[in-house]
Structure formats: C-alpha cells, structure tokens
Motif scaffolding. Structure first.
Motif, mmCIF file in Angstrom:
data_model
loop_
_atom_site.group_PDB
_atom_site.id
_atom_site.type_symbol
_atom_site.label_atom_id
_atom_site.label_comp_id
_atom_site.label_asym_id
_atom_site.label_seq_id
_atom_site.Cartn_x
_atom_site.Cartn_y
_atom_site.Cartn_z
ATOM 1 N N LEU A 99 0.857 -1.204 0.007
ATOM 2 C CA LEU A 99 -0.093 0.175 0.022
ATOM 3 C C LEU A 99 0.936 1.115 0.086
ATOM 4 C CD1 LEU A 99 -2.955 1.333 0.165
ATOM 5 C CD2 LEU A 99 -2.546 0.977 2.450
ATOM 6 N N ARG A 100 1.885 1.262 0.876
ATOM 7 C CA ARG A 100 2.979 2.333 0.806
ATOM 8 C C ARG A 100 3.420 2.744 -0.525
ATOM 9 N NH1 ARG A 100 5.707 1.372 6.701
ATOM 10 N NH2 ARG A 100 4.120 1.969 7.851
ATOM 11 N N SER A 101 3.859 1.531 -1.301
ATOM 12 C CA SER A 101 4.635 1.493 -2.653
ATOM 13 C C SER A 101 3.695 2.053 -3.517
ATOM 14 C CB SER A 101 4.991 0.070 -2.846
ATOM 15 O OG SER A 101 5.983 -0.443 -2.184
ATOM 16 N N VAL A 102 2.121 1.555 -3.517
ATOM 17 C CA VAL A 102 1.478 2.137 -4.607
ATOM 18 C C VAL A 102 1.159 3.660 -4.184
ATOM 19 C CG1 VAL A 102 -0.920 2.112 -5.276
ATOM 20 C CG2 VAL A 102 0.311 -0.148 -4.721
ATOM 21 N N ALA A 103 0.994 4.040 -2.979
ATOM 22 C CA ALA A 103 0.749 5.434 -2.696
ATOM 23 C C ALA A 103 1.913 6.322 -3.148
ATOM 24 C CB ALA A 103 0.426 5.763 -1.065
ATOM 25 N N THR A 104 3.191 5.678 -2.974
ATOM 26 C CA THR A 104 4.512 6.555 -3.472
ATOM 27 C C THR A 104 4.505 6.743 -4.727
ATOM 28 O OG1 THR A 104 5.717 5.614 -1.518
ATOM 29 C CG2 THR A 104 6.950 6.556 -3.402
ATOM 30 N N LEU A 117 1.417 6.797 -6.793
ATOM 31 C CA LEU A 117 0.557 7.611 -7.098
ATOM 32 C C LEU A 117 0.954 9.244 -6.926
ATOM 33 C CD1 LEU A 117 -2.623 5.630 -6.107
ATOM 34 C CD2 LEU A 117 -1.882 6.057 -8.361
ATOM 35 N N VAL A 118 1.543 9.342 -5.734
ATOM 36 C CA VAL A 118 2.075 10.723 -5.282
ATOM 37 C C VAL A 118 3.404 11.126 -6.408
ATOM 38 C CG1 VAL A 118 3.289 12.390 -3.592
ATOM 39 C CG2 VAL A 118 1.375 10.490 -3.084
ATOM 40 N N ALA A 119 4.128 10.343 -6.696
ATOM 41 C CA ALA A 119 5.182 10.650 -7.806
ATOM 42 C C ALA A 119 4.413 10.981 -8.936
ATOM 43 C CB ALA A 119 6.167 9.488 -7.956
ATOM 44 N N VAL A 120 3.532 10.460 -9.357
ATOM 45 C CA VAL A 120 2.818 10.399 -10.862
ATOM 46 C C VAL A 120 2.312 11.885 -10.646
ATOM 47 C CG1 VAL A 120 1.022 9.828 -12.325
ATOM 48 C CG2 VAL A 120 2.699 8.296 -11.580
ATOM 49 N N ALA A 121 1.654 12.003 -9.659
ATOM 50 C CA ALA A 121 0.768 13.376 -9.567
ATOM 51 C C ALA A 121 1.861 14.643 -9.474
ATOM 52 C CB ALA A 121 -0.165 13.448 -8.195
ATOM 53 N N PHE A 122 2.679 14.464 -8.922
ATOM 54 C CA PHE A 122 3.861 15.530 -8.843
ATOM 55 C C PHE A 122 4.333 15.805 -10.265
ATOM 56 C CE2 PHE A 122 8.397 16.748 -8.519
ATOM 57 C CZ PHE A 122 8.220 17.744 -7.857
ATOM 58 N N PHE A 123 4.891 14.794 -10.997
ATOM 59 C CA PHE A 123 5.189 15.243 -12.283
ATOM 60 C C PHE A 123 3.877 15.542 -13.277
ATOM 61 C CE2 PHE A 123 8.339 12.012 -11.073
ATOM 62 C CZ PHE A 123 9.605 12.640 -10.932
ATOM 63 N N ALA A 124 2.979 15.108 -13.086
ATOM 64 C CA ALA A 124 1.779 15.804 -13.763
ATOM 65 C C ALA A 124 1.709 17.165 -13.530
ATOM 66 C CB ALA A 124 0.572 14.945 -13.591
#
Length: 63
Positions: A6-11, A13-20
């Motif tokens: 779950l932590r890996s998936v959250a990381t 998703l947050v990285a993708v949102a940051f780059f977007a």
C-alpha cells in the motif's frame, strides 16, 4: 494486501501526481496565461510619466 504494498502504491501515485503538476506548470503552451496572471497585481498601477496617464485625484486637488 501488505502495508508495504500500500505504501509503494501511494508513493507511485504521489510521484505521478507531482510530475503531472510540474508538466502542467512548466508547459510552454501555458506561458502566455501565466505571464498575464503575473502582471495582474500591477494592473491598477498608474502609467509612467512618459505615457498618456490621466491625472490622479491628488493632482486635481492641487489645482
């Protein structure tokens, strides 16, 4: 599902949102909009003396 998964998936998703958000903010197609928005605080400033500036209310009271 393990907590580490779950932590890996959250990381990810947050990285993708940051780059977007970075892509959106620094996209060359948005430069004109951001330049116009950057000048909004100065929109009500009086013009320089060399330009056709209307007299301010302070100048009218001196007359």
């Amino acid at each position: 599902m393990d907590i580490n998964t779950l932590r890996s998936v959250a990381t990810v998703l947050v990285a993708v949102a940051f780059f977007a958000v970075c892509w959106w903010a620094f996209s060359p197609s948005r430069r004109k909009q951001f330049d116009e928005a950057a000048q909004l605080p100065f929109a009500d400033e009086p013009k320089a003396q060399g330009e056709d500036a209307s007299p301010s209310s302070a100048d009218e009271t001196k007359k």
